[in-house]
Design a protein around this motif. Sequence first.
Motif, PDB file in Angstrom:
ATOM      1  N   VAL A 186      41.073  41.677  46.304  1.00  0.00           N
ATOM      2  CA  VAL A 186      40.575  42.244  47.553  1.00  0.00           C
ATOM      3  C   VAL A 186      41.174  43.628  47.752  1.00  0.00           C
ATOM      4  N   PHE A 187      40.358  44.500  48.291  1.00  0.00           N
ATOM      5  CA  PHE A 187      40.818  45.828  48.698  1.00  0.00           C
ATOM      6  C   PHE A 187      40.142  46.120  50.019  1.00  0.00           C
ATOM      7  N   GLY A 188      40.898  45.921  51.100  1.00  0.00           N
ATOM      8  CA  GLY A 188      40.314  46.053  52.425  1.00  0.00           C
ATOM      9  C   GLY A 188      39.195  45.050  52.606  1.00  0.00           C
ATOM     10  N   PRO A 189      37.987  45.508  52.957  1.00  0.00           N
ATOM     11  CA  PRO A 189      36.870  44.594  53.234  1.00  0.00           C
ATOM     12  C   PRO A 189      36.118  44.136  51.981  1.00  0.00           C
ATOM     13  N   LEU A 190      36.587  44.566  50.795  1.00  0.00           N
ATOM     14  CA  LEU A 190      35.861  44.288  49.547  1.00  0.00           C
ATOM     15  C   LEU A 190      36.525  43.172  48.742  1.00  0.00           C
ATOM     16  N   SER A 191      35.739  42.180  48.349  1.00  0.00           N
ATOM     17  CA  SER A 191      36.176  41.132  47.423  1.00  0.00           C
ATOM     18  C   SER A 191      35.522  41.376  46.067  1.00  0.00           C
ATOM     19  N   ILE A 192      36.333  41.374  45.010  1.00  0.00           N
ATOM     20  CA  ILE A 192      35.836  41.541  43.645  1.00  0.00           C
ATOM     21  C   ILE A 192      36.100  40.240  42.893  1.00  0.00           C
ATOM     22  N   TYR A 193      35.039  39.595  42.454  1.00  0.00           N
ATOM     23  CA  TYR A 193      35.158  38.335  41.714  1.00  0.00           C
ATOM     24  C   TYR A 193      35.054  38.629  40.212  1.00  0.00           C
ATOM     25  N   LYS A 194      36.147  38.386  39.495  1.00  0.00           N
ATOM     26  CA  LYS A 194      36.155  38.563  38.041  1.00  0.00           C
ATOM     27  C   LYS A 194      35.765  37.243  37.386  1.00  0.00           C
TER      28      LYS A 194
END
Length: 327
Positions: A175-183
């Motif tokens: 997560v970076f602030g409001p962003l979720s990154i799914y690897k």
Amino acid sequence: MKKLATLLVSAVILSSCVVVPIWDIARLNSNPFIKPVDLSAIGHSVEADMENGELKVESIPIDLEVPAVIQFPVVTDVHAGRSDSGSHLFAEPFLAFLEAGNYPFLVDLGDLLDDDEFENIAAISFYAETASRANGNHILCIGNHELHQETAEEFDKFLSSFGPERETARMGRYVFGPLSIYKLDNSVGAFGREQLDYLEKALEADESPYKIFIAHVNMATGGTPDHSLILTGMTDQREVHRVMRLMDEHDVPVIITGHHHKGNIEYHFTKHTGELNAAAFHRRDTAIDMESRGYFYLFELNTQNGDISIHQYDAETGAETGRIFHF
């Protein structure tokens, strides 16, 4: 002639893929997507060295402000150490780009290796040098070439110093602030039901307003009349359709993938979801137009309106090409 073409295609497929039983893909004891890594609070010092199969890494607390427009670089298919004729790896322009941009992290969609083990000095040097210019946060997906001389378990061990408490490095959420990154891990051309079940549960619990997926192997095929029709992509279209459904139901506008090499293919599954199949970072000059000229990308998310633009850069010069993909 037709028999010769069939034999050539078969040889390429066999040389590029690892056959893994569908039940042997994940083997997880817990959901790898539930507990995220906060990229604004955790940085790392990364050395171009290994010990007992683990990259030497030290965690460093950081405190980054999250801007209204989130930017991070994306590369794929570095293939460090590739020795085929016509192969070129332009690292210096990318390092200069990272230095000038002061980006919070970078995403690597896999195939950092070509046909080597993780001890390959070209690979770990590229990993460490780029990481050092992005708070030590070089997010690496597992690609099919990581499985040529290594295993999925060895990939997990290689990156285990980034999260000793986490079960796997092949899958996870950042997560970076409001962003979720799914690897995600589709390095064998399949996700497996276990991974997708865990992914669906995590998405149901994720309150982040913005989400994206990253993985190595391209999901969609046929966007251009080339080798993507037969040589790259997923093995089970039911999984592809399930991921597309999850993207639609949970407001995931894009999955970014590599693997195809020539790449630069933009797919739109629905009005609000799609895939960017990115081109390889390394360049290879060939008589048949099946390889990349060498590119990297800058992902931009405008958190005010949710617009995503992905800007293409020439790996040799470090200059923007003018091509922009929108999601």
